[in-house]
Design an enzyme around this catalytic site. Structure first.
Site: not given
Ligand code: AMP
Ligand code: TRP
Length: 350
Positions: A127, A211, A214
């Site tokens: 990041k 991955k 967003k």
């Molecule tokens: P975040 O949007 O980064 O706050 O992530 C929220 C949740 O979604 C966390 O548990 C992440 O590990 C999960 N997550 C985010 N991106 C992925 C992805 N590409 N595949 C699986 N889980 C994800």
């Protein structure tokens, strides 16, 4: 069979109740990776165990968030939890910043965690990129706040995607060091990450090595929770693949990142294993697999998007749910912080 002798020291002497906590940042639209990696597990767990699901706005501001948008984004994540099937009567849904205990415990943990531990965190490196000097201090200490989110409820299990594995290991290190430093064995649990199944790491639809995220500039790389049926189907049609038909066995799938990802998405959406998907589609080309996947994705995701839109039309109802969740969260978190402060030796008055 001979019995394995119990280890001399058990890894965790924790004997409190089983609890689940997780969080999602209100920093943009949620996608299929969030849904499969996190939200579906929340829904499953809420029937089993006491659950706390927060919208981690304190984490979101480690990078710039427009104050005019943050509240709406917080409500949007709450709407996503609800639309995915989290029941506010079962699980507490709340904004992290509404429960002061998180920030308070995070400070104490900042004094427990070591710089060397944080220096190893790969998410900070990703990041902050080349701009480490200009990153916020909050971004650096982000995983310490995450440990506080978890341990302020003495959560024993945390459902997350695979990208959070290292942060969960740090959480255990912090718990163990705190318990040891303050001679309080088993005060904090050594939390287990729940990172299983084919949805734990959903990859970009445009690049099987990246991955789903967003922050990917290409909207075609992800399926957003709010995409309509046509958009979902179109993104799957356009998803990158190779020219080979699907193999019959998992071993052969391994070197084919894009194919592997689509099979994994199908498996996670259908609630079956990748092997079961191959048993059904092995030998078929993407010309027949993609439409089947698109139909499944539309059937599962379409209604969630619709529910989200409906919920977001009633922000007062979301606010009521968040306020109620925060109140229930405080009831558990506040006494844990009080006990922690006493162990540290802070003045016990009020
Ligand atoms: P975040 O949007 O980064 O706050 O992530 C929220 C949740 O979604 C966390 O548990 C992440 O590990 C999960 N997550 C985010 N991106 C992925 C992805 N590409 N595949 C699986 N889980 C994800
Ligand atoms: N770091 C997590 C993510 O980006 C979000 C998060 C914050 C979290 N606090 C948490 C996840 C506590 C699980 C438990 O996905």
């Amino acid at each position: 069979m001979t019995e394995t002798p119990a280890p001399a020291t058990t890894p965790s002497a924790y004997s409190g109740p089983d609890r689940v906590l997780s969080g999602v940042q209100p920093s943009g639209a949620l996608h299929l990776g969030n849904y499969l990696g996190a939200l579906t597990k929340f829904v499953r767990l809420q029937d089993e165990v006491e659950c706390f699901f927060c919208v981690v706005d304190l984490h979101a501001i480690t990078v710039w968030q427009d104050p005019a948008l943050l509240t709406a984004q917080t409500r949007e994540i709450a709407a996503a939890y609800l639309a995915a099937g989290v029941d506010p009567k079962k699980a507490a849904i709340f904004p992290q910043s509404a429960v002061r205990a998180h920030a308070e415990l995070a400070w104490i943990f900042n004094c427990v965690a070591r710089l060397g531990w944080l220096d190893r965190m790969t998410q900070f490196k990703e990041k902050s990129g080349k701009n480490k000097e200009r990153s916020s201090v909050g971004l650096y200490t982000y995983p310490v706040l995450q440990a506080a989110d978890i341990l302020v409820y003495k959560a024993t299990r945390v459902p997350v995607g695979e990208d959070q594995k290292q942060h969960l290991e740090l959480t255990r290190d912090i718990a163990a060091k705190f318990n040891n430093d303050f001679a309080a064995p088993g005060f904090f649990p050594l939390t287990e990450p729940l990172i299983d199944g084919p949805g734990a790491r959903v990859m970009s639809l445009r690049d099987g090595a990246a991955k789903m995220s967003k922050s990917d500039p290409s909207d075609n790389s992800r399926i957003n929770l709010m995409d309509d049926a046509d958009t979902i189907a179109q993104k799957i049609r356009k998803a990158r693949t190779d020219p080979e038909p699907l193999p019959e066995d998992l071993e052969t799938l391994k070197g084919r990142a894009e194919a592997d990802n689509l099979v994994g998405i199908y498996a996670a959406l259908a609630g079956i294993t990748k092997a079961e998907v191959l048993a059904q589609y092995g030998g078929q080309g993407f010309g027949s697999f993609k439409p089947a996947l698109a139909d499944l994705a539309v059937a599962v995701m379409g209604p969630i998007g619709e529910r989200m839109r409906r919920l977001m039309g009633d922000p007062a109802e979301i606010d009521r749910i968040l306020a109620d969740g925060a109140e229930r969260a405080r009831i558990v978190a506040d006494p844990v912080v009080e006990e922690t402060k006493r162990l540290v030796g802070f003045w016990p008055g009020r």
